[in-house]
Design a protein around this motif. Structure first.
Motif, PDB file in Angstrom:
ATOM      1  N   LYS A   1     -15.666  13.800  11.272  1.00 39.37           N
ATOM      2  CA  LYS A   1     -15.515  14.306  12.637  1.00 39.37           C
ATOM      3  C   LYS A   1     -16.689  13.858  13.506  1.00 39.37           C
ATOM      4  O   LYS A   1     -16.494  13.422  14.645  1.00 39.37           O
ATOM      5  CB  LYS A   1     -15.426  15.836  12.614  1.00 39.37           C
ATOM      6  CG  LYS A   1     -15.239  16.471  13.962  1.00 39.37           C
ATOM      7  CD  LYS A   1     -15.115  17.983  13.831  1.00 39.37           C
ATOM      8  CE  LYS A   1     -14.911  18.654  15.166  1.00 39.37           C
ATOM      9  NZ  LYS A   1     -14.795  20.114  15.021  1.00 39.37           N
ATOM     10  N   ILE A   2     -17.897  13.927  12.974  1.00 42.52           N
ATOM     11  CA  ILE A   2     -19.082  13.502  13.714  1.00 42.52           C
ATOM     12  C   ILE A   2     -19.013  12.004  14.014  1.00 42.52           C
ATOM     13  O   ILE A   2     -19.292  11.570  15.145  1.00 42.52           O
ATOM     14  CB  ILE A   2     -20.367  13.864  12.939  1.00 42.52           C
ATOM     15  CG1 ILE A   2     -20.566  15.381  12.956  1.00 42.52           C
ATOM     16  CG2 ILE A   2     -21.575  13.134  13.506  1.00 42.52           C
ATOM     17  CD1 ILE A   2     -21.632  15.879  11.999  1.00 42.52           C
ATOM     18  N   ARG A   3     -18.625  11.199  13.023  1.00 42.82           N
ATOM     19  CA  ARG A   3     -18.506   9.752  13.251  1.00 42.82           C
ATOM     20  C   ARG A   3     -17.489   9.454  14.357  1.00 42.82           C
ATOM     21  O   ARG A   3     -17.723   8.602  15.210  1.00 42.82           O
ATOM     22  CB  ARG A   3     -18.131   9.030  11.954  1.00 42.82           C
ATOM     23  CG  ARG A   3     -19.303   8.863  10.997  1.00 42.82           C
ATOM     24  CD  ARG A   3     -18.961   7.948   9.834  1.00 42.82           C
ATOM     25  NE  ARG A   3     -17.947   8.485   8.940  1.00 42.82           N
ATOM     26  CZ  ARG A   3     -18.199   9.331   7.946  1.00 42.82           C
ATOM     27  NH1 ARG A   3     -19.426   9.735   7.699  1.00 42.82           N
ATOM     28  NH2 ARG A   3     -17.218   9.766   7.175  1.00 42.82           N
ATOM     29  N   ALA A   4     -16.371  10.167  14.344  1.00 43.28           N
ATOM     30  CA  ALA A   4     -15.345   9.954  15.376  1.00 43.28           C
ATOM     31  C   ALA A   4     -15.865  10.349  16.760  1.00 43.28           C
ATOM     32  O   ALA A   4     -15.605   9.647  17.752  1.00 43.28           O
ATOM     33  CB  ALA A   4     -14.086  10.752  15.031  1.00 43.28           C
ATOM     34  N   LEU A   5     -16.596  11.446  16.836  1.00 42.88           N
ATOM     35  CA  LEU A   5     -17.175  11.865  18.115  1.00 42.88           C
ATOM     36  C   LEU A   5     -18.182  10.841  18.621  1.00 42.88           C
ATOM     37  O   LEU A   5     -18.178  10.474  19.802  1.00 42.88           O
ATOM     38  CB  LEU A   5     -17.842  13.238  17.979  1.00 42.88           C
ATOM     39  CG  LEU A   5     -16.885  14.422  17.852  1.00 42.88           C
ATOM     40  CD1 LEU A   5     -17.633  15.662  17.354  1.00 42.88           C
ATOM     41  CD2 LEU A   5     -16.206  14.689  19.187  1.00 42.88           C
ATOM     42  N   GLU A   6     -19.033  10.357  17.722  1.00 36.88           N
ATOM     43  CA  GLU A   6     -20.025   9.353  18.108  1.00 36.88           C
ATOM     44  C   GLU A   6     -19.346   8.046  18.536  1.00 36.88           C
ATOM     45  O   GLU A   6     -19.757   7.426  19.516  1.00 36.88           O
ATOM     46  CB  GLU A   6     -21.015   9.107  16.976  1.00 36.88           C
ATOM     47  CG  GLU A   6     -21.951  10.280  16.754  1.00 36.88           C
ATOM     48  CD  GLU A   6     -22.840  10.148  15.533  1.00 36.88           C
ATOM     49  OE1 GLU A   6     -23.947  10.691  15.567  1.00 36.88           O
ATOM     50  OE2 GLU A   6     -22.414   9.515  14.532  1.00 36.88           O
ATOM     51  N   LYS A   7     -18.310   7.673  17.824  1.00 37.89           N
ATOM     52  CA  LYS A   7     -17.582   6.448  18.157  1.00 37.89           C
ATOM     53  C   LYS A   7     -16.950   6.547  19.546  1.00 37.89           C
ATOM     54  O   LYS A   7     -16.842   5.565  20.265  1.00 37.89           O
ATOM     55  CB  LYS A   7     -16.514   6.169  17.096  1.00 37.89           C
ATOM     56  CG  LYS A   7     -15.818   4.847  17.258  1.00 37.89           C
ATOM     57  CD  LYS A   7     -14.858   4.582  16.122  1.00 37.89           C
ATOM     58  CE  LYS A   7     -14.181   3.241  16.305  1.00 37.89           C
ATOM     59  NZ  LYS A   7     -13.260   2.955  15.212  1.00 37.89           N
ATOM     60  N   SER A   8     -16.560   7.759  19.937  1.00 40.30           N
ATOM     61  CA  SER A   8     -15.942   7.953  21.252  1.00 40.30           C
ATOM     62  C   SER A   8     -16.985   8.142  22.361  1.00 40.30           C
ATOM     63  O   SER A   8     -16.624   8.422  23.504  1.00 40.30           O
ATOM     64  CB  SER A   8     -14.970   9.128  21.222  1.00 40.30           C
ATOM     65  OG  SER A   8     -15.666  10.352  21.121  1.00 40.30           O
ATOM     66  N   GLY A   9     -18.274   7.986  22.017  1.00 39.57           N
ATOM     67  CA  GLY A   9     -19.314   8.021  23.035  1.00 39.57           C
ATOM     68  C   GLY A   9     -20.146   9.281  23.091  1.00 39.57           C
ATOM     69  O   GLY A   9     -21.035   9.404  23.943  1.00 39.57           O
TER      70      GLY A   9
END
Length: 154
Positions: A36-44
């Motif tokens: 979830k954290i990786r996805a949030l970071e990937k989205s900016g």
């Protein structure tokens, strides 16, 4: 005299199974959290940590840190409003998320064959920094490396 050997073996197995389930579940929960954290970071988004850290001359102190690196972004003194104002100024696009807002509910492990109060004590034991991986490994019958992996990742 009543022979309780079989009952003791059953209780012993239930306790060990519960601790193993705690370890496995916490690892799965942490893997989902990291994804979830990786996805949030990937989205900016930037994941931050921080909050009140103490006092200085009677004034509350606070800091905002980068959650991933631990780098200090900003520190100061004052109330929550001062902290919030600094965060808003530094993040005008509202892309920062405090790690507390990212954390999900942990999966509950149902204690089967053991009292709930013992299950609570076992959860505390597993989560305690004073509990060594060696002690847990010996108790559950896993290698120290496997226990360390489950506990370090969780």
């Amino acid at each position: 005299m009543t022979d309780t050997t079989a009952e003791m073996a059953t209780a012993d197995a239930a306790i060990r199974d519960y601790v193993r389930d705690l370890l496995r579940t916490s690892l799965v929960d942490e893997e989902a959290r990291q994804e979830k954290i990786r996805a949030l970071e990937k989205s900016g988004h930037r994941i931050v940590d921080g909050g009140q850290t103490g006092t200085d001359n009677g004034l509350p102190t606070w800091e905002i840190t980068d959650w991933r690196t631990g780098d200090l972004i900003k520190g100061g003194t004052g109330s929550y409003e001062a902290y919030d104002a600094a965060a808003t100024q530094l993040d005008p696009d509202d892309k920062w998320l405090h790690i507390d807002k990212v954390d999900d509910e942990l999966t509950e492990v149902e204690p089967v064959g053991i009292p709930a109060s013992l299950a609570d004590a076992l959860q505390d034991w597993i989560g305690s920094a004073g509990t060594s991986d060696e002690d847990v490994a010996e108790f559950v019958g896993w290698s120290v490396e496997e226990v360390a992996w489950h506990r370090d990742e969780a």
